[in-house]
Design a protein around this motif. Sequence first.
Motif, PDB file in Angstrom:
ATOM      1  N   ASP A 139       0.846  -1.198   0.000  1.00  0.00           N
ATOM      2  CA  ASP A 139       0.000   0.000   0.000  1.00  0.00           C
ATOM      3  C   ASP A 139       0.875   1.239   0.000  1.00  0.00           C
ATOM      4  O   ASP A 139       1.974   1.253   0.568  1.00  0.00           O
ATOM      5  CB  ASP A 139      -0.938   0.020   1.207  1.00  0.00           C
ATOM      6  CG  ASP A 139      -2.143   0.919   0.957  1.00  0.00           C
ATOM      7  OD1 ASP A 139      -3.228   0.375   0.631  1.00  0.00           O
ATOM      8  OD2 ASP A 139      -2.004   2.153   1.059  1.00  0.00           O
ATOM      9  N   ILE A 140       0.329   2.300  -0.600  1.00  0.00           N
ATOM     10  CA  ILE A 140       1.095   3.538  -0.728  1.00  0.00           C
ATOM     11  C   ILE A 140       1.006   4.399   0.533  1.00  0.00           C
ATOM     12  O   ILE A 140       1.793   5.335   0.712  1.00  0.00           O
ATOM     13  CB  ILE A 140       0.595   4.314  -1.974  1.00  0.00           C
ATOM     14  CG1 ILE A 140       1.656   5.259  -2.482  1.00  0.00           C
ATOM     15  CG2 ILE A 140      -0.721   5.019  -1.721  1.00  0.00           C
ATOM     16  CD1 ILE A 140       1.479   5.644  -3.909  1.00  0.00           C
ATOM     17  N   SER A 141       0.065   4.070   1.430  1.00  0.00           N
ATOM     18  CA  SER A 141      -0.098   4.855   2.664  1.00  0.00           C
ATOM     19  C   SER A 141       0.678   4.211   3.816  1.00  0.00           C
ATOM     20  O   SER A 141       0.376   3.080   4.225  1.00  0.00           O
ATOM     21  CB  SER A 141      -1.589   4.944   3.029  1.00  0.00           C
ATOM     22  OG  SER A 141      -1.744   5.189   4.414  1.00  0.00           O
ATOM     23  N   ASP A 171       0.531   5.046   6.900  1.00  0.00           N
ATOM     24  CA  ASP A 171      -0.357   4.866   8.056  1.00  0.00           C
ATOM     25  C   ASP A 171      -1.147   3.570   7.939  1.00  0.00           C
ATOM     26  O   ASP A 171      -1.349   2.847   8.924  1.00  0.00           O
ATOM     27  CB  ASP A 171      -1.344   6.042   8.176  1.00  0.00           C
ATOM     28  CG  ASP A 171      -0.672   7.282   8.734  1.00  0.00           C
ATOM     29  OD1 ASP A 171       0.480   7.180   9.166  1.00  0.00           O
ATOM     30  OD2 ASP A 171      -1.306   8.342   8.724  1.00  0.00           O
ATOM     31  N   LEU A 172      -1.630   3.276   6.728  1.00  0.00           N
ATOM     32  CA  LEU A 172      -2.402   2.048   6.553  1.00  0.00           C
ATOM     33  C   LEU A 172      -1.512   0.811   6.687  1.00  0.00           C
ATOM     34  O   LEU A 172      -1.915  -0.192   7.292  1.00  0.00           O
ATOM     35  CB  LEU A 172      -3.139   2.067   5.201  1.00  0.00           C
ATOM     36  CG  LEU A 172      -4.458   2.839   5.273  1.00  0.00           C
ATOM     37  CD1 LEU A 172      -4.958   3.248   3.900  1.00  0.00           C
ATOM     38  CD2 LEU A 172      -5.521   2.006   5.986  1.00  0.00           C
ATOM     39  N   VAL A 173      -0.305   0.863   6.163  1.00  0.00           N
ATOM     40  CA  VAL A 173       0.602  -0.285   6.298  1.00  0.00           C
ATOM     41  C   VAL A 173       0.946  -0.505   7.775  1.00  0.00           C
ATOM     42  O   VAL A 173       1.013  -1.644   8.247  1.00  0.00           O
ATOM     43  CB  VAL A 173       1.869  -0.082   5.434  1.00  0.00           C
ATOM     44  CG1 VAL A 173       2.962  -1.074   5.789  1.00  0.00           C
ATOM     45  CG2 VAL A 173       1.499  -0.212   3.963  1.00  0.00           C
ATOM     46  N   ALA A 175       4.499   0.695  -0.641  1.00  0.00           N
ATOM     47  CA  ALA A 175       4.980   0.681  -2.025  1.00  0.00           C
ATOM     48  C   ALA A 175       3.906   1.235  -2.939  1.00  0.00           C
ATOM     49  O   ALA A 175       2.715   1.079  -2.677  1.00  0.00           O
ATOM     50  CB  ALA A 175       5.314  -0.747  -2.458  1.00  0.00           C
ATOM     51  N   ASP A 176       4.362   1.861  -4.030  1.00  0.00           N
ATOM     52  CA  ASP A 176       3.449   2.281  -5.099  1.00  0.00           C
ATOM     53  C   ASP A 176       3.349   1.101  -6.063  1.00  0.00           C
ATOM     54  O   ASP A 176       4.313   0.771  -6.764  1.00  0.00           O
ATOM     55  CB  ASP A 176       4.033   3.521  -5.783  1.00  0.00           C
ATOM     56  CG  ASP A 176       3.154   4.013  -6.929  1.00  0.00           C
ATOM     57  OD1 ASP A 176       2.279   3.248  -7.397  1.00  0.00           O
ATOM     58  OD2 ASP A 176       3.356   5.166  -7.358  1.00  0.00           O
ATOM     59  N   ALA A 177       2.179   0.455  -6.083  1.00  0.00           N
ATOM     60  CA  ALA A 177       2.034  -0.769  -6.875  1.00  0.00           C
ATOM     61  C   ALA A 177       2.248  -0.529  -8.367  1.00  0.00           C
ATOM     62  O   ALA A 177       2.563  -1.460  -9.104  1.00  0.00           O
ATOM     63  CB  ALA A 177       0.645  -1.372  -6.648  1.00  0.00           C
ATOM     64  N   HIS A 218     -10.787  -3.404  -3.804  1.00  0.00           N
ATOM     65  CA  HIS A 218     -10.987  -1.976  -4.073  1.00  0.00           C
ATOM     66  C   HIS A 218      -9.698  -1.144  -3.971  1.00  0.00           C
ATOM     67  O   HIS A 218      -9.749   0.034  -3.600  1.00  0.00           O
ATOM     68  CB  HIS A 218     -12.041  -1.408  -3.116  1.00  0.00           C
ATOM     69  CG  HIS A 218     -13.454  -1.740  -3.532  1.00  0.00           C
ATOM     70  ND1 HIS A 218     -13.875  -3.005  -3.868  1.00  0.00           N
ATOM     71  CD2 HIS A 218     -14.554  -0.949  -3.648  1.00  0.00           C
ATOM     72  CE1 HIS A 218     -15.163  -2.980  -4.179  1.00  0.00           C
ATOM     73  NE2 HIS A 218     -15.597  -1.753  -4.060  1.00  0.00           N
ATOM     74  N   GLY A 219      -8.550  -1.755  -4.315  1.00  0.00           N
ATOM     75  CA  GLY A 219      -7.288  -1.012  -4.201  1.00  0.00           C
ATOM     76  C   GLY A 219      -6.656  -0.650  -5.529  1.00  0.00           C
ATOM     77  O   GLY A 219      -5.524  -0.158  -5.551  1.00  0.00           O
ATOM     78  N   VAL A 220      -7.378  -0.861  -6.674  1.00  0.00           N
ATOM     79  CA  VAL A 220      -6.712  -0.672  -7.975  1.00  0.00           C
ATOM     80  C   VAL A 220      -7.304   0.461  -8.812  1.00  0.00           C
ATOM     81  O   VAL A 220      -6.947   0.604  -9.981  1.00  0.00           O
ATOM     82  CB  VAL A 220      -6.769  -1.983  -8.817  1.00  0.00           C
ATOM     83  CG1 VAL A 220      -6.019  -3.110  -8.136  1.00  0.00           C
ATOM     84  CG2 VAL A 220      -8.206  -2.380  -9.116  1.00  0.00           C
TER      85      VAL A 220
HETATM   86  C1  LIG Z   1     -10.480   2.055  -1.148  1.00  0.00           C
HETATM   87  S1  LIG Z   1      -8.994   1.741  -0.288  1.00  0.00           S
HETATM   88  C2  LIG Z   1      -9.079  -0.014  -0.063  1.00  0.00           C
HETATM   89  C3  LIG Z   1      -8.154  -0.494   1.021  1.00  0.00           C
HETATM   90  C4  LIG Z   1      -8.257  -1.992   1.348  1.00  0.00           C
HETATM   91  N1  LIG Z   1      -7.955  -2.812   0.198  1.00  0.00           N
HETATM   92  C5  LIG Z   1      -9.600  -2.309   1.924  1.00  0.00           C
HETATM   93  O1  LIG Z   1     -10.384  -2.997   1.262  1.00  0.00           O
HETATM   94  O2  LIG Z   1      -9.879  -1.880   3.056  1.00  0.00           O
HETATM   95  C6  LIG Z   1      -7.777   1.910  -1.575  1.00  0.00           C
HETATM   96  C7  LIG Z   1      -6.360   1.620  -1.152  1.00  0.00           C
HETATM   97  O3  LIG Z   1      -5.489   1.681  -2.278  1.00  0.00           O
HETATM   98  C8  LIG Z   1      -4.274   2.294  -1.851  1.00  0.00           C
HETATM   99  N2  LIG Z   1      -3.555   2.815  -3.036  1.00  0.00           N
HETATM  100  C9  LIG Z   1      -3.938   3.842  -3.836  1.00  0.00           C
HETATM  101  N3  LIG Z   1      -3.025   4.012  -4.825  1.00  0.00           N
HETATM  102  C10 LIG Z   1      -2.050   3.072  -4.641  1.00  0.00           C
HETATM  103  C11 LIG Z   1      -0.856   2.727  -5.332  1.00  0.00           C
HETATM  104  N4  LIG Z   1      -0.450   3.406  -6.430  1.00  0.00           N
HETATM  105  N5  LIG Z   1      -0.106   1.702  -4.847  1.00  0.00           N
HETATM  106  C12 LIG Z   1      -0.479   1.035  -3.731  1.00  0.00           C
HETATM  107  N6  LIG Z   1      -1.605   1.313  -3.045  1.00  0.00           N
HETATM  108  C13 LIG Z   1      -2.386   2.311  -3.495  1.00  0.00           C
HETATM  109  C14 LIG Z   1      -4.722   3.337  -0.862  1.00  0.00           C
HETATM  110  O4  LIG Z   1      -3.699   3.813  -0.031  1.00  0.00           O
HETATM  111  C15 LIG Z   1      -5.833   2.589  -0.122  1.00  0.00           C
HETATM  112  O5  LIG Z   1      -5.352   1.885   0.977  1.00  0.00           O
END
Ligand SMILES: C[S@@+](CC[C@H](N)C(=O)[O-])C[C@H]1O[C@@H](n2cnc3c(N)ncnc32)[C@H](O)[C@@H]1O
Length: 273
Positions: free
Chosen positions: A73-75, A77-79, A97-99, A116-118
């Motif tokens: 994850d890019i955050s 705080d979340l990691v 990391a920035d995926a 929901h992370g993409v």
């Molecule tokens: C809607 S949240 C979903 C988080 C988690 N998967 C969940 O279901 O609770 C989107 C996540 O994507 C991450 N994110 C956004 N762009 C990213 C990137 N380029 N690389 C890695 N993570 C990223 C955000 O930091 C966030 O944690």
Amino acid sequence: MTDKTEWQGQVGTSWARQWQRTDRSFTPLTERLVARILECGDVRRIADIGCGAGELSIKIADARRDANVLGLDISADLVSAASERASGSPNLKFAVADASVWQDPSFIPDLYVSRHGVMFFDDPVAAFANLATSAAENAQMVLSCFRAPSENAWATKIASLVPSAPSGDPHAPGPFAFADPERVKGILSEAGWTDVGFEAVDFDYVAGSGEDPVADALDFFGHIGPAARAIRMLEGDARIAFLDRLRELAHEHLHDGAVRFAAAAWIVTARKN
Ligand SMILES: C[S@@+](CC[C@H](N)C(=O)[O-])C[C@H]1O[C@@H](n2cnc3c(N)ncnc32)[C@H](O)[C@@H]1O
């Protein structure tokens, strides 16, 4: 629009503090997503893209003790929240990391998963091409994302309360950027993925529960999503009026002891070409 700088800053911090509630809002979707992931067969290295506070990574690592799971994850705080929750899982790690540019020769995934992370990549074709390059041959992918706003009452109903909400570019990085299956198929095909499939999942998005579900929902909306953004932008009477309308909306959606909204997602599956 929610771009990566927002996730690296205040939006990521709010999600890190609210993970119990965001996990709750996704509960039925998570069950279906995990079941679909566990159908992927003999996979040994699983990367969770945009893992947030880690619920999906944790569930998959628990269910697949024979596999190694890496949440990205890019955050920061979340990691950090995810690492704290998961401490003690021997087959699970998290990394900031920035995926879209991530590569790790010591961890070549044969499966990518994501809840929901993409949908937040500036250049989704380049990001998914990078993920293909970083993956094993025949790697698989199982991802969830929202369908159209019109099928997601939690979003449209809140948007309708915001005075002059901007309509914006539907493809800009944000929760609905992957709503159109034709667009997603085009992105993935161009990026080196094939056999792209879509399963529609309808679910109840629970925004509030417990002793006072309406107060719980208002607190949640005050931190996460389109209402939180509106509350930050509005001032004075406009802010008070918005909060009143939000409270009414939560009351209207109180059923069976919880504040619930209709939500609609895709589970997208694909294989590296
Ligand atoms: C809607 S949240 C979903 C988080 C988690 N998967 C969940 O279901 O609770 C989107 C996540 O994507 C991450 N994110 C956004 N762009 C990213 C990137 N380029 N690389 C890695 N993570 C990223 C955000 O930091 C966030 O944690």
